[in-house]
Design a protein around this motif. Structure first.
Motif, PDB file in Angstrom:
ATOM      1  N   MET A  95      38.943  27.041  28.782  1.00  0.00           N
ATOM      2  CA  MET A  95      38.382  28.042  29.930  1.00  0.00           C
ATOM      3  C   MET A  95      39.399  27.865  31.149  1.00  0.00           C
ATOM      4  O   MET A  95      39.383  28.024  32.182  1.00  0.00           O
ATOM      5  N   THR A  96      40.636  26.782  30.818  1.00  0.00           N
ATOM      6  CA  THR A  96      41.497  26.589  31.682  1.00  0.00           C
ATOM      7  C   THR A  96      43.159  26.228  30.763  1.00  0.00           C
ATOM      8  O   THR A  96      43.768  25.238  31.127  1.00  0.00           O
ATOM      9  N   PRO A  97      43.462  27.631  30.401  1.00  0.00           N
ATOM     10  CA  PRO A  97      44.442  27.418  29.593  1.00  0.00           C
ATOM     11  C   PRO A  97      45.945  27.183  30.012  1.00  0.00           C
ATOM     12  O   PRO A  97      46.083  26.517  29.551  1.00  0.00           O
ATOM     13  N   VAL A  98      45.954  27.379  31.407  1.00  0.00           N
ATOM     14  CA  VAL A  98      47.079  27.448  32.165  1.00  0.00           C
ATOM     15  C   VAL A  98      47.378  26.119  32.158  1.00  0.00           C
ATOM     16  O   VAL A  98      48.918  25.328  31.667  1.00  0.00           O
ATOM     17  N   ALA A  99      46.509  25.005  32.613  1.00  0.00           N
ATOM     18  CA  ALA A  99      46.536  23.749  32.199  1.00  0.00           C
ATOM     19  C   ALA A  99      47.296  22.736  31.367  1.00  0.00           C
ATOM     20  O   ALA A  99      47.990  22.413  31.270  1.00  0.00           O
ATOM     21  N   TYR A 100      46.356  23.033  30.480  1.00  0.00           N
ATOM     22  CA  TYR A 100      46.740  22.595  28.674  1.00  0.00           C
ATOM     23  C   TYR A 100      47.267  23.222  28.330  1.00  0.00           C
ATOM     24  O   TYR A 100      48.667  22.789  27.729  1.00  0.00           O
ATOM     25  N   LEU A 101      48.552  24.550  28.761  1.00  0.00           N
ATOM     26  CA  LEU A 101      49.215  24.516  28.788  1.00  0.00           C
ATOM     27  C   LEU A 101      50.614  23.960  29.022  1.00  0.00           C
ATOM     28  O   LEU A 101      51.653  23.339  28.195  1.00  0.00           O
ATOM     29  N   PRO A 195      46.675  38.094  41.275  1.00  0.00           N
ATOM     30  CA  PRO A 195      47.474  36.901  40.062  1.00  0.00           C
ATOM     31  C   PRO A 195      47.623  35.771  40.481  1.00  0.00           C
ATOM     32  O   PRO A 195      47.665  34.384  39.526  1.00  0.00           O
ATOM     33  N   ALA A 196      47.752  35.337  41.757  1.00  0.00           N
ATOM     34  CA  ALA A 196      47.745  33.720  42.027  1.00  0.00           C
ATOM     35  C   ALA A 196      46.118  33.258  41.460  1.00  0.00           C
ATOM     36  O   ALA A 196      46.104  31.909  41.755  1.00  0.00           O
ATOM     37  N   TYR A 197      45.039  34.077  42.115  1.00  0.00           N
ATOM     38  CA  TYR A 197      43.809  33.446  41.488  1.00  0.00           C
ATOM     39  C   TYR A 197      43.606  33.487  40.120  1.00  0.00           C
ATOM     40  O   TYR A 197      43.117  32.502  39.759  1.00  0.00           O
ATOM     41  N   ILE A 198      44.243  34.235  39.357  1.00  0.00           N
ATOM     42  CA  ILE A 198      44.418  34.157  38.123  1.00  0.00           C
ATOM     43  C   ILE A 198      44.312  32.832  37.754  1.00  0.00           C
ATOM     44  O   ILE A 198      43.758  32.320  36.570  1.00  0.00           O
ATOM     45  N   ILE A 199      46.011  33.057  37.738  1.00  0.00           N
ATOM     46  CA  ILE A 199      46.699  31.427  37.746  1.00  0.00           C
ATOM     47  C   ILE A 199      45.902  30.254  38.732  1.00  0.00           C
ATOM     48  O   ILE A 199      45.507  29.192  37.902  1.00  0.00           O
ATOM     49  N   ALA A 200      44.941  30.525  39.055  1.00  0.00           N
ATOM     50  CA  ALA A 200      44.742  28.913  40.107  1.00  0.00           C
ATOM     51  C   ALA A 200      43.413  28.693  39.253  1.00  0.00           C
ATOM     52  O   ALA A 200      43.009  27.379  38.737  1.00  0.00           O
ATOM     53  N   SER A 201      42.619  29.961  39.045  1.00  0.00           N
ATOM     54  CA  SER A 201      41.476  29.716  38.283  1.00  0.00           C
ATOM     55  C   SER A 201      41.214  29.644  36.329  1.00  0.00           C
ATOM     56  O   SER A 201      40.233  28.696  35.726  1.00  0.00           O
ATOM     57  N   LEU A 202      42.502  29.397  36.135  1.00  0.00           N
ATOM     58  CA  LEU A 202      43.215  29.068  35.109  1.00  0.00           C
ATOM     59  C   LEU A 202      43.527  27.699  34.437  1.00  0.00           C
ATOM     60  O   LEU A 202      43.682  27.307  33.332  1.00  0.00           O
ATOM     61  N   ILE A 203      43.910  27.073  35.837  1.00  0.00           N
ATOM     62  CA  ILE A 203      43.888  25.911  36.239  1.00  0.00           C
ATOM     63  C   ILE A 203      42.885  24.656  36.586  1.00  0.00           C
ATOM     64  O   ILE A 203      43.285  23.592  35.837  1.00  0.00           O
ATOM     65  N   HIS A 204      41.892  25.101  36.945  1.00  0.00           N
ATOM     66  CA  HIS A 204      40.594  24.238  37.158  1.00  0.00           C
ATOM     67  C   HIS A 204      39.602  25.510  37.302  1.00  0.00           C
ATOM     68  O   HIS A 204      40.192  26.357  38.993  1.00  0.00           O
ATOM     69  N   ASN A 205      38.352  25.520  36.637  1.00  0.00           N
ATOM     70  CA  ASN A 205      38.294  26.900  37.404  1.00  0.00           C
ATOM     71  C   ASN A 205      37.275  26.250  38.786  1.00  0.00           C
ATOM     72  O   ASN A 205      35.779  26.865  39.279  1.00  0.00           O
ATOM     73  N   ALA A 206      37.545  25.379  39.645  1.00  0.00           N
ATOM     74  CA  ALA A 206      36.380  24.874  40.912  1.00  0.00           C
ATOM     75  C   ALA A 206      36.914  25.254  41.498  1.00  0.00           C
ATOM     76  O   ALA A 206      36.119  25.915  42.885  1.00  0.00           O
ATOM     77  N   VAL A 207      38.631  26.601  41.586  1.00  0.00           N
ATOM     78  CA  VAL A 207      38.569  27.306  42.740  1.00  0.00           C
ATOM     79  C   VAL A 207      37.795  28.545  42.599  1.00  0.00           C
ATOM     80  O   VAL A 207      37.864  29.466  43.452  1.00  0.00           O
ATOM     81  N   ILE A 208      36.778  29.607  41.693  1.00  0.00           N
ATOM     82  CA  ILE A 208      36.053  30.209  41.026  1.00  0.00           C
ATOM     83  C   ILE A 208      35.182  30.131  42.244  1.00  0.00           C
ATOM     84  O   ILE A 208      34.762  31.473  42.828  1.00  0.00           O
TER      85      ILE A 208
END
Length: 238
Positions: A95-101, A195-208
């Motif tokens: 659910m957070t592929p940016v953080a894992y990457l 774009p910033a919202y998408i990046i943030a949500s793919l780093i940690h879903n607490a921002v959703i």
């Protein structure tokens, strides 16, 4: 012997030195910002602060219960793993592929301090950009007083330790904070923040949930009548 063992086990002296260094940094940068004579100098001071923060983050040693310690142990197994294998095993179903990457790439570098340093750079660059934009567009001559005080209050909030030990959460929040600033204070269209919202949500879903609240608030924020203002307040509180 007991005292020596206690100091080694708790790293009390090292932690006290770290707190003292951070305290001196914040006070020094605050005074420098307050006394700066130009907006160019203001930006330079914040950039120097960002570099020093990155260095402190790089040498940070996390406790055993910190997220950074846990992720270091996990990512040790990712070293040398091919990207295709990592993608199929972790990224594809995450659910957070940016953080894992990002953590995967940092694991390939094999330098422990690189991940917290990178997180601190991203976080503080986002937040410092708000101060820089404010002072750049501020028409008052004494812009230093407001922005230096904002810097001091923010740096005293305790976010630094959370950024370098928690890794993902506050980094994601920094993208949201920057977007909210430009939308509300600079009246930038929300579509530019997607774009910033998408990046943030793919780093940690607490921002959703925060993004959802922002979307609901945006629907009503331009209301002028009393009933609509009451509704706006209720939505914002919710």
């Amino acid at each position: 012997m007991f005292l020596d063992d206690y100091l080694v086990r708790t790293m009390l002296l090292e932690r006290l030195v770290g707190v003292l260094v951070y305290f001196v940094l914040v006070i020094s940068i605050y005074n420098a910002l307050k006394k700066c004579t130009s907006k160019k100098q203001f930006n330079l001071i914040l950039n120097v602060c960002l570099i020093i923060i990155a260095v402190l983050s790089f040498i940070y040693i996390p406790s055993n219960d910190a997220d950074l310690y846990r992720w270091r142990r996990i990512t040790e197994g990712w070293q040398g793993v091919s990207f295709d294998a990592f993608f199929n095993e972790h990224l594809r179903n995450s659910m957070t592929p940016v953080a894992y990457l990002v953590m995967y790439l940092c694991a390939q570098i094999k330098i422990d301090g690189f991940l917290p340093a990178l997180c601190s750079i991203v976080f503080y660059r986002n937040l410092f950009s708000i101060l820089k934009d404010y002072q750049l567009n501020e028409k008052e001559d004494n812009f230093q007083d407001k922005t230096s005080l904002a810097f001091f209050v923010f740096m005293s909030s305790g976010a630094f330790l959370e950024v370098i030990s928690g890794i993902r959460c506050f980094v994601a929040f920094s993208f949201i904070a920057k977007s909210f600033y430009y939308e509300i204070y600079r009246e930038r269209k929300m579509i530019r923040s997607i774009p910033a919202y998408i990046i943030a949500s793919l780093i940690h879903n607490a921002v959703i949930p925060i993004i959802c609240i922002r979307i609901f608030y945006m629907v009503f924020q331009r209301a002028t009548n009393t009933k609509r203002k009451i509704l706006n307040t209720g939505v914002a509180i919710a």
